[in-house]
Design a protein around this motif. Structure first.
Motif, PDB file in Angstrom:
ATOM      1  N   THR A  87       0.838  -1.202   0.000  1.00  0.00           N
ATOM      2  CA  THR A  87       0.000   0.000   0.000  1.00  0.00           C
ATOM      3  C   THR A  87       0.868   1.244   0.000  1.00  0.00           C
ATOM      4  O   THR A  87       1.823   1.346   0.769  1.00  0.00           O
ATOM      5  CB  THR A  87      -0.887   0.013   1.259  1.00  0.00           C
ATOM      6  N   ASP A  98      -4.579  -8.300   3.886  1.00  0.00           N
ATOM      7  CA  ASP A  98      -4.347  -7.852   2.511  1.00  0.00           C
ATOM      8  C   ASP A  98      -4.109  -9.084   1.651  1.00  0.00           C
ATOM      9  O   ASP A  98      -2.969  -9.446   1.357  1.00  0.00           O
ATOM     10  CB  ASP A  98      -3.130  -6.911   2.476  1.00  0.00           C
ATOM     11  N   LYS A 148      -8.102  -5.267   2.765  1.00  0.00           N
ATOM     12  CA  LYS A 148      -7.736  -4.486   1.587  1.00  0.00           C
ATOM     13  C   LYS A 148      -7.988  -5.331   0.344  1.00  0.00           C
ATOM     14  O   LYS A 148      -7.588  -6.493   0.278  1.00  0.00           O
ATOM     15  CB  LYS A 148      -6.260  -4.083   1.665  1.00  0.00           C
ATOM     16  N   GLU A 172      -7.316   1.367  -4.210  1.00  0.00           N
ATOM     17  CA  GLU A 172      -7.754   0.148  -3.526  1.00  0.00           C
ATOM     18  C   GLU A 172      -9.182   0.297  -3.048  1.00  0.00           C
ATOM     19  O   GLU A 172      -9.773   1.383  -3.068  1.00  0.00           O
ATOM     20  CB  GLU A 172      -6.863  -0.146  -2.312  1.00  0.00           C
TER      21      GLU A 172
END
Length: 392
Positions: A85, A167, A203, A230
């Motif tokens: 990220t 994630d 995520k 995202e």
């Protein structure tokens, strides 16, 4: 796919010799054309065993500069850097976790964990990849953050009473993105089942099918600098109880605003006015175009198309002042360009089957002025709006 690091590589890269070697190699061109000479230099520097690892690290650090803040001493794998990220986005997400005990169950190289550790009460990171865990340990230290690191499966909980951050991997081995929640690694439904009853944030890629998400989950689409980055799914008490969809628009300088489906969405479709506004991609992807229009006193050109129009655009956006317009066909558009002496042309298309690059080559504009043309569908008719782009 990038170089495949092993534990020995990471231990070397964390050593004094490894750090010095990467620092030296970072001064090389590190381009496709210089690859052979760069490899030769790396071999002279550290020998054949660690040349590839050191050179790859120098390359990845350069790639990370525009994405991760203060990451000049970090360690990466290529795929981990791709999925990491961006720092601005990670900090934005971590704000909702401030003061909590947080467990990042897919911590990888630690990019999200570093943002979490800056605001959380206590932080835990886990992953099944030992190489990435060692890299995360190094990166946390480089960032001046602390977290407990554990080798563990995201689907086998090793903490209780923590907020869970996940994630899942979103690419298969061929590099293709995964849009189906069931195709994530680990799958979204398994994450939800294993961590049921706990506050959870997952995520995901912004192309995720939100129809597959439970009604009590808040889906947030995030953009940074105009690019959609995202989607984040918020479960339990982390979710906003008044909203199912949210768009958060971040700027690189730290500015931000958001909008949710709890706001009014009274937005008729009307004829074009003085300005055309193309909402941020996060607003479009979150399905909040009508809400955004209502907030700013805009209307739609067509109820199925995301272009908006109004007498005044919102502040801080790139909007399009309408100079002229008419039904779209190439002959009529070519005449418009001649009338307005347009030679440099930006073409924006939505709802009409037009290739902007191919159309520009056919139009061959030759004037002295710069303009933008918005080509879109209104009802069953293609329309062209000749505009001047302005920053409001």
């Amino acid at each position: 796919m990038g170089y495949s690091f092993d534990v020995e590589d990471v231990l070397f890269l964390r050593s004094t010799a490894g750090r010095e070697a990467v620092a030296e190699l970072s001064g090389l061109p590190l381009t496709g054309k210089s690859r052979l000479t760069d490899v030769a230099a790396a071999r002279r520097q550290v020998g054949d065993r660690f040349a590839a690892a050191a050179l790859e690290t120098a390359v990845l650090r350069r790639k990370a500069e525009s994405k991760l803040d203060d990451s000049g001493d970090w360690l990466f794998t290529d795929s981990a850097l791709q999925q990491a990220t961006a720092s601005v986005v990670a900090r934005h997400r971590a704000q909702r976790l401030a003061g909590r005990d947080v467990h990042d169950v897919t911590c990888s190289i630690g990019a999200d964990l570093i943002a979490v550790a800056a605001v959380a009460h206590r932080s835990v990171g886990s992953d099944l990849d030992r190489v990435r865990l060692l890299m995360a340990q190094h990166n946390l230290a480089a960032a001046g953050r602390e977290a407990l690191l554990v080798e563990a499966d995201a689907l086998r909980p090793v903490t209780r009473d923590t907020v869970v951050v996940a994630d899942p991997a979103r690419r298969d081995e061929g590099g293709r993105r995964r849009w189906n929640p069931a195709d994530l690694v680990p799958p979204l439904d398994e994450l939800m089942a294993v961590h049921a009853g706990r506050d959870l944030v997952v995520k995901c890629a912004p192309g995720l099918d939100f129809a597959a998400i439970p009604d009590d989950v808040e889906a947030e689409v995030v953009s940074l600098g105009g690019q959609v980055r995202e989607a984040a799914l918020w479960f339990g008490s982390l979710a906003d109880p008044t909203a199912r969809r949210r768009a958060s628009v971040l700027r690189p300088d730290g500015g931000a605003w958001s909008i949710t489906d709890a706001e009014p969405d009274d937005c008729p479709a009307e004829d074009v006015r003085e300005w055309i506004v193309d909402p941020d991609g996060a607003v479009v992807r979150a399905g909040l175009v009508r809400h955004y229009a209502a907030r700013h006193g805009l209307v739609q050109l067509d109820p199925r198309i995301a272009y908006l129009t109004g007498d005044a655009p919102p502040l801080g956006v790139r909007a399009f002042r309408v100079l002229d317009h008419g039904r779209y066909n190439e002959k009529a558009l070519r005449a418009l360009l001649r009338t307005h002496d347009v030679g440099r042309l930006e073409i924006l298309v939505r709802g009409v089957d037009v290739d902007p690059d191919a159309l520009r080559r056919r139009l061959k504009p030759k004037g002295t002025q710069e303009a933008s043309v918005v080509i879109t569908r209104v009802g069953d008719q293609g329309m062209a709006y000749l505009c001047r782009a302005e920053r409001t």
